[in-house]
Design a protein around this motif. Structure first.
Motif, PDB file in Angstrom:
ATOM      1  N   TYR A 243       0.837  -1.204   0.000  1.00 45.95           N
ATOM      2  CA  TYR A 243       0.000   0.000   0.000  1.00 45.95           C
ATOM      3  C   TYR A 243       0.867   1.247   0.000  1.00 45.95           C
ATOM      4  O   TYR A 243       0.632   2.202  -0.749  1.00 45.95           O
TER       5      TYR A 243
ATOM      6  N   TYR B 137      -6.897   0.113  -2.659  1.00 49.59           N
ATOM      7  CA  TYR B 137      -6.186  -1.152  -2.510  1.00 49.59           C
ATOM      8  C   TYR B 137      -6.155  -1.545  -1.036  1.00 49.59           C
ATOM      9  O   TYR B 137      -6.342  -2.710  -0.682  1.00 49.59           O
TER      10      TYR B 137
ATOM     11  N   SER C  56       1.074   3.450  -9.467  1.00 49.35           N
ATOM     12  CA  SER C  56       2.242   3.305  -8.606  1.00 49.35           C
ATOM     13  C   SER C  56       3.510   3.564  -9.418  1.00 49.35           C
ATOM     14  O   SER C  56       3.477   3.584 -10.642  1.00 49.35           O
TER      15      SER C  56
ATOM     16  N   ALA D 178      -4.099   3.677  -3.820  1.00 48.52           N
ATOM     17  CA  ALA D 178      -3.544   2.983  -2.669  1.00 48.52           C
ATOM     18  C   ALA D 178      -4.621   2.788  -1.611  1.00 48.52           C
ATOM     19  O   ALA D 178      -4.726   1.723  -0.982  1.00 48.52           O
TER      20      ALA D 178
ATOM     21  N   TRP E 231      -9.468  -3.492  -7.534  1.00 50.14           N
ATOM     22  CA  TRP E 231      -8.361  -2.708  -6.989  1.00 50.14           C
ATOM     23  C   TRP E 231      -7.173  -2.678  -7.938  1.00 50.14           C
ATOM     24  O   TRP E 231      -6.340  -1.792  -7.898  1.00 50.14           O
TER      25      TRP E 231
ATOM     26  N   VAL F 105       2.572   1.748  -3.338  1.00 49.92           N
ATOM     27  CA  VAL F 105       1.675   2.312  -4.342  1.00 49.92           C
ATOM     28  C   VAL F 105       1.485   3.792  -4.068  1.00 49.92           C
ATOM     29  O   VAL F 105       1.548   4.627  -4.973  1.00 49.92           O
TER      30      VAL F 105
ATOM     31  N   ALA G 188      -4.163   0.277  -8.851  1.00 51.68           N
ATOM     32  CA  ALA G 188      -2.891   0.076  -8.173  1.00 51.68           C
ATOM     33  C   ALA G 188      -1.760  -0.071  -9.183  1.00 51.68           C
ATOM     34  O   ALA G 188      -0.669   0.449  -8.980  1.00 51.68           O
TER      35      ALA G 188
END
Lengths: 583, 512, 113, 146
Positions: free
Chosen positions: B157, B177, B252, B174, B244, B160, B248
């Protein structure tokens, strides 16, 4: 190493050399490869083949075993003659500087040799198609008009390959996975499909048009090369798989007769020769249909002779074309003044194909005709006599188109006033060698005996009996007399430029017309449909877009809350599955 | 094995724990390192060591052996055991090798994508994430799995979220996620709780034995199974639970995207295999039911819908992210087939996909690095401005489609074969359709890159600007690896077959 | 009579003149055979097959055919040859009318001029 | 006049006691209820109390954030280091028995203490770090409003 070479199909040398040629920028090396590869391959055949049948080079592909090398007395004849043709063609094309022709010619020859020496139907299919694909390059090298002809040629040959494969698979499956290429027979499962496939390549009536379509349009050397391999490979396949199939007798007889009529009105001399090729194939197909040892010997022998004299004729026409730029009878004439050697070679070729005594077809074609005669004598059936009559008629016909028309209109007849150079030395050498072979194969003291010793069956046959010589000459002299007579009274038609329709009209014109008509109709129809369909397509596309696009329902960054609910829903679904499964 | 002799004896006995402990401690150290360069060097070194260690493990198990490492000297069932067998050793190697390549690849990209202050913590999080993933794969204790799952997830997390300096949307991604990952982990731990209630043990092998004695157990273990499947499904981005993933992956930092795409879902998939086949057993009716209908079915739905979504995306990373959803579908289909051939194919595709997707995302990262490209339309003429990177992308893309002589082909072909063997013709059709869709979404990018001319800036065509060597080398390594697998997949197939034989031991009998 | 003779002489003269011209242009090996192009030679060519035919028919009596077809008589092969040949040639005209089309019929252009 | 005078005086007295109690919980961990985690939270609570009463600035002067960050790592290193030491002594990872080669039971004691110490340090520092992180945000309300 040497041991390995003994298990390698000699055709692969051609293919290797062909690939090498595709990469080699040096012309002289390519040319020597073109000449030396067949020599080497022939030497290797000699090394591999003793007296027994040789089977080796077995490759396992998945569950299937491919026999890549099988030489026996039948295939050996084809192997040698292909190598011989390779040498002659190599010399003949020596002046040409074209990498594509060289490499595709080698690959094409290789495919043919491989095809002859493989032992199972699947491998045969591979080389069947390879021969088609590599040879279409030779057609395309012929220039402008050749492109479409090449496409048609390719389409037909690929179709032939597909039919062969389909038949082979049906045949192999019904045999419990045994794809060995032996006698198939028309009644075997898949037998008819394969017969049609071979028939296409052999130029069966109504399936023959690709020959007259593509060969005259190929390049000068291309035509010579093409004339030797494709149809002969198909003949080999027929001889191997369908010897003694009755229907081939009638097909063959028909094949000898009908091209005669087309040849007489055709103006393009290379096309005339293509019809003549078809006509010669008819004799051989007929011989395969008869299927007696004598007939099969005749077929094998006539293949050898035909490759040489038909090659020689195409070579001489090629030489003429090279120098004058045309092969149309109406444009030529009187060339013996400028090209005396070519004239002589062409006459020898013409004499050979017409089966004059002391020239090659005399000792080979007569075996087929004799076999037809014997079988008619044995059966006393009217149809067998009709076949014999057709063959005799065709023999006179051969005299017309190849024996007289080709040399006469090119080298004699009315002087066209063209004064050109003699053919280049390499062409003369190739033609000279071919002429010598034509004479040698029929040479009464050692020549034809040598040829016969190569043939697959041990059958005694004496071509030079008094009656045979006399009656053959009778036939030929009568034909010549008729020619001179008709010429004299002015009944002999003049050569005119024209496109002669043949069966290919059905697909080149009728089929095309139908397609055009349908597409026209379709356009009209679609004008009406289009509005509806466009709306439909657009609607669907938009719907997809609405669902899947980044802004769409599926792809919006799902709020975590919703995702959590989704997860819970998923859990419920899973538990339901589990519940169902457990109870 | 001669290769083993290069490793010290000590490694032979302690390799399993070493693999997890080293990145964990190194992560802690990296967090306080003052300079980015040192942290980067540490990361590269540690991930390299991990790669060697896991290679050693692979070499040790390759002849069917199992390594049991009792942590703290407490033997299993009471203590925590680290178990390495044919199923997880290749995954361990995959994770650590990708970790190494990514850390090399990341050296230039991190400078461009992460704020200077956060670089050392970034490396720390990365190392901890690596440790978590390795731990969750290597451990033989079910609760330990959860612990490491959380270790890896929480660090992910933050990884990201560190994309925020590049793209603020990384924060929402994030957060999303985080929520979803936590739900997944919670479901998983709830399932574990139920399972513990039923069996009274947390050791996987022990659980398996007890569950078999109970012949699948009561409703409790059934519910446990449901929770575990959904929890892991979420982690591995099984079709409807994948929401998610695109965010993500898309926001990221490049290095994290590559790492996540190649490893995170794969580790979760490994756990799914472990739970479905070894802890539970397909001979239990409910497991069989879920496997054959739910996993295979959702896999195929995912294959089609994921690919369709990939086609309509405008952001290139999302294209590949949705493609990942589709590719997970292939693996699930392999799992759902349940036969040795199917599992081999699924497992092979798992490894191949990690290689392929890694290469593709590396190329995308390079495009961003040089030109800031994030949209499909920006692909115009990339073959001229970044020929090498685009070459890698092309080969990777072909492999993703499944062109012969690429890794994608070998595994897809095996999957098709397995489906045929099982008689699932429609599955074959769906594989083909999905591959055609893959041709469309990859082809779209390739067409733009090769047949459009590069954009002009101020009347000048943008200059050729190839990615730095540190990015190209790992990228091309993966690409060439994928080609090599396509040409000769023997090693991979051996590994996959080994894994399949762990999942379906002959004695347990194959599924009907 | 005289007129005819002079015409023949003229033809002969033109033949000679033409041959003289051709001699310069022709291939050296072809020079001794230029007479083949003479009209008289071409006109009288008919006697060559005629003589050959007569000889072979006579010889046919000496060497009777070993295998006889039902239609065989002593000059049957000659008849077959002559008739078959004539049939082919006479069929050319109607066939040509039936089958010949303009050279550009298929729209692919006339190949090689 | 400081409104929180009473709190300040009392907490100044309490904070050391809380910290001391944290260490009691820590060292008593292997005999009774307790251990590193609880101890760490209690220790962190003392610092957080300090920060609540005297302000974040003061607390940060007493326990600097950089120090906290390093402590986090040190805790993990103590934990991991123990494992590494057991490795070096020839045992499995975290097999404390090898720490004392006369009596494994002693080794177990030492090992668990070291481990718990690592946990204490990490938990306490993480707690403080989290508090700092939230506390450092600009307050939405001014001091007077509450």
């Amino acid at each position: 190493m040497a041991d390995l070479l003994l298990h390698l199909n000699p055709g692969f040398y051609f293919i290797f050399a062909g690939i090498l040629c595709a990469l080699l920028p040096v012309n002289i090396v390519r040319k020597s490869l073109l000449v030396l590869t067949p020599v080497f391959a022939a030497f290797m055949i000699f090394q591999i083949y003793g007296a027994q049948e040789v089977i080796s080079g077995v490759i396992s592909v998945g569950p299937q075993e491919l026999i890549t090398l099988r030489i026996d007395r039948l295939s050996m004849v084809w192997g040698y003659i292909f190598c011989l043709a390779g040498v002659l063609n190599g010399i003949y094309g020596f002046h040409e500087r074209c990498r594509i022709t060289d490499s595709s010619a080698l690959i094409y020859m290789g495919a043919a040799v491989c095809g002859v020496f493989v032992g199972d139907l699947l491998s045969l299919f591979i080389f069947w198609e390879l021969a088609a694909i590599s040879s279409v390059m030779l057609v395309w090298m012929g220039g402008e008009g050749a492109y479409k002809a090449g496409i048609r040629y390719l389409a037909i040959h690929v179709l032939s390959g597909v039919l062969l494969l389909a038949g082979a698979v049906i045949y192999g499956q019904s045999n419990g996975g045994d794809y060995t290429f032996g006698n198939i027979g028309i009644d075997a499962p898949g037998g008819k499909l394969m017969l049609i496939a071979m028939g296409i390549k052999c130029g069966f009536p109504l399936l023959h048009n690709w020959i007259q379509d593509a060969y005259p349009k190929a390049s000068i050397t291309g035509t010579v090369i093409l004339s030797a391999f494709t149809t002969k490979l198909a003949l080999y396949a027929l001889a191997r798989g369908y010897a003694g199939t009755d229907i081939l007798i009638y097909i063959g007889a028909l094949m000898t007769v009908f091209p005669v009529f087309f040849a007489v009105i055709e103006n393009d001399l290379r096309r005339v020769l293509s019809y003549s090729l078809n006509n010669q194939l008819g004799f051989m197909v007929c011989g395969i249909g008869i299927g007696t040892p004598l007939a099969m010997n005749g077929v094998a022998g006539h293949v050898v002779a035909d490759v040489v004299f038909k090659g020689l004729l195409f070579m001489s026409m090629g030489a003429v074309m090279l120098r004058t730029g045309t092969a149309k009878a109406s444009e030529l004439g009187g060339l013996f003044r400028s090209m005396p050697y070519t004239t002589v070679f062409c006459l020898i070729g013409a004499g050979s194909i017409a089966a004059f005594p002391l020239l090659s077809a005399f000792v080979t074609k007569s075996m087929i005709i004799s076999a037809a005669l014997y079988s008619a004598e044995n059966s006393h059936a009217i149809k067998d006599w009709i076949v014999l009559a057709m063959l005799l008629f065709a023999s006179a016909g051969v005299m017309e188109h190849s024996g007289i028309k080709v040399p006469y209109f090119t080298f004699f007849a009315h002087d066209s006033g063209r004064r050109v150079e003699e053919a280049p030395w390499n062409m003369l050498v190739a033609m000279g060698l071919a002429s010598l072979l034509c004479i040698f194969f029929a040479f009464p003291w050692g020549g034809y005996q040598f040829l016969y010793s190569l043939l697959p069956y041990d059958v005694k046959y004496h071509p030079y009996t008094g009656d045979h010589v006399v009656f053959q000459l009778q036939l030929l002299f009568a034909a010549m007399l008729a020619f001179a007579f008709l010429k004299r009274i002015g009944a002999y038609p003049h050569e005119r430029r024209a496109e002669i329709l043949d069966f290919d009209w059905t697909y080149r014109k009728l089929g095309l017309g139908i397609v055009h008509w349908m597409s026209e109709m379709w356009t009209r129809l679609s004008v009406n449909i289009s509005r509806v369909s466009m709306r439909l397509i657009k609607g669907t596309g938009q719907k997809f877009y609405h669902i899947f696009s980044p802004a769409g329902t599926m792809s919006q960054s799902t709020p975590s809350g919703f995702a959590a609910v989704l997860t819970a829903g998923m859990l419920v679904v899973t538990l339901i599955f589990i519940y169902i499964g457990a109870s | 094995m001669s290769l083993i002799s290069f490793f010290p004896d000590w490694m032979l006995t302690h390799g399993a724990a070493f693999l997890v402990v080293v990145p964990l401690i190194a992560g802690a150290i990296a967090a306080i390192l003052p300079k980015r360069q040192i942290a980067a060097a540490l990361t590269v070194a540690v991930s390299f060591i991990c790669m060697l260690t896991s290679l050693l493990l692979v070499l040790q198990i390759i002849d069917g052996q199992t390594i049991n490492y009792a942590l703290g000297g407490w033997d299993a069932p009471h203590g925590i055991a680290y178990v390495v067998d044919g199923l997880n050793a290749p995954i361990l190697f995959l994770i650590s090798a990708i970790g190494f390549l990514v850390s090399v690849y990341g050296m230039p990209t991190i400078i461009a994508e992460v704020e200077p202050k956060k670089r050392a913590p970034f490396y720390a999080a990365f190392l901890i994430c690596l440790a978590g993933l390795l731990g969750m794969v290597v451990t033989g204790d079910a609760f330990n799995v959860f612990v490491f799952l959380e270790v890896s997830s929480i660090s992910t997390y933050s990884l990201v979220a560190m994309g925020a300096s590049r793209d603020r949307r990384a924060l929402t991604a994030a957060y999303n996620y985080l929520i979803m990952g936590s739900i997944g982990a919670t479901f998983f731990v709830i399932g574990l709780g139920f399972l513990y209630m039923e069996t009274g043990t947390l050791n996987m092998a022990d659980m398996a034995v007890i569950l078999r004695e109970m012949e699948g157990g009561s409703r409790v273990s059934e519910i446990a199974f449901g929770f575990i499947i959904v929890g892991l499904g979420l982690k591995l981005a099984m079709f409807p639970l994948h929401t998610w993933l695109p965010g993500a992956y898309a926001h990221s930092p490049s290095m994290v995207t590559v790492f996540l795409a190649s490893t995170a879902t794969k580790a979760a998939l490994y756990l799914l295999l472990r739970f479905v086949f070894t802890i539970f057993d397909v001979s239990f009716n409910y497991v069989f039911d879920v496997e054959i209908y739910l996993l295979a079915g959702l896999g195929m739905v995912g294959m089609i819908l994921g690919s369709l979504q990939a086609i309509f995306q405008t952001d290139i990373r999302r294209v590949l992210a949705y493609s990942s959803v589709a590719q997970v579908g292939y693996m699930l289909l392999g799992v759902g087939l349940g036969t040795a051939a199917g599992l081999t194919a699924g497992y092979l595709h798992l490894m191949n996909h990690a290689v392929i997707k890694g290469a593709l995302f590396m190329a995308l990262g390079a495009f961003w690095y040089r030109y800031g490209i994030t949209r499909v339309t920006d692909f115009n003429g990339l073959s001229k401005s970044m020929p090498w990177t685009m070459g890698a992308f092309t080969l990777g893309g072909l492999s993703l489609i499944g062109v012969p002589f690429t890794a994608g082909f070998t595994s897809k072909f095996r999957l098709v074969e397995a489906a045929f063997l099982k008689g699932w013709w429609w599955a074959v059709a769906i594989i083909v359709v999905s591959s055609v869709l893959a041709i469309i979404y990859i082809g779209r990018l390739l067409l733009a890159a090769y047949f459009q001319s590069p954009p002009e800036v101020n009347g000048h065509v943008v200059a050729k600007n190839e990615a730095p060597l540190l990015m190209l080398i790992p990228m091309w390594f993966l690409v060439l690896l994928s080609i090599a697998i396509g040409i000769n997949a023997d090693i991979m197939v051996d590994l996959a077959e080994g894994a399949a034989s762990v999942l379906l031991p002959i004695s347990a009998g194959a599924t009907p | 009579m005289a007129k005819q003779k002079s015409k023949m002489a003229k033809a002969k003269l033109s033949d000679e003149a033409r041959e003289a011209k051709e001699r310069v242009e022709a291939h050296p090996m072809a020079v001794p055979f230029l007479w083949l192009g003479r009209k008289s030679v071409q006109d009288n060519f008919i006697f060559l097959p005629l003589i050959g035919l007569i000889i072979t028919i006579v010889l046919g009596l000496v060497f009777p055919p070993e295998h006889e077809a039902p239609w065989d008589f002593f000059a049957s092969w000659a008849v077959i040859g002559f008739c078959a040949y004539s049939a082919v040639v006479f069929s050319a005209e109607p066939l040509f009318k039936l089958l010949a089309r303009d050279e550009n019929y298929y729209g692919e252009g006339s190949d090689n001029g | 006049m400081n409104p929180h005078l009473l709190l300040r005086v009392v907490s100044k007295f309490l904070i050391p006691l809380i910290a001391l109690y944290a260490f009691y919980v820590q060292f008593h961990g292997d005999f009774g209820p307790g251990g590193g985690f609880q101890a760490g939270v209690i220790l962190a609570a003392s610092i957080i109390l300090y920060a609540l009463i005297f302000g974040l600035k003061e607390a940060k002067r007493a326990v600097p954030p950089s120090f906290v960050r390093i402590l986090m790592t040190i805790g993990v290193l103590v934990y991991g280091g123990t494992g590494v030491v057991t490795w070096l002594l020839g045992g499995e990872f975290l097999n404390y028995g090898v720490l004392n080669h006369h009596d494994p039971a002693h080794g177990q004691h030492w090992g668990i203490l070291a481990i718990e110490l690592g946990v204490l340090i990490t938990v306490a520092s993480v707690m403080v770090a989290i508090f700092y992180a939230f506390g450092s945000r600009q307050p939405d309300l001014s001091d007077e409003d509450w």
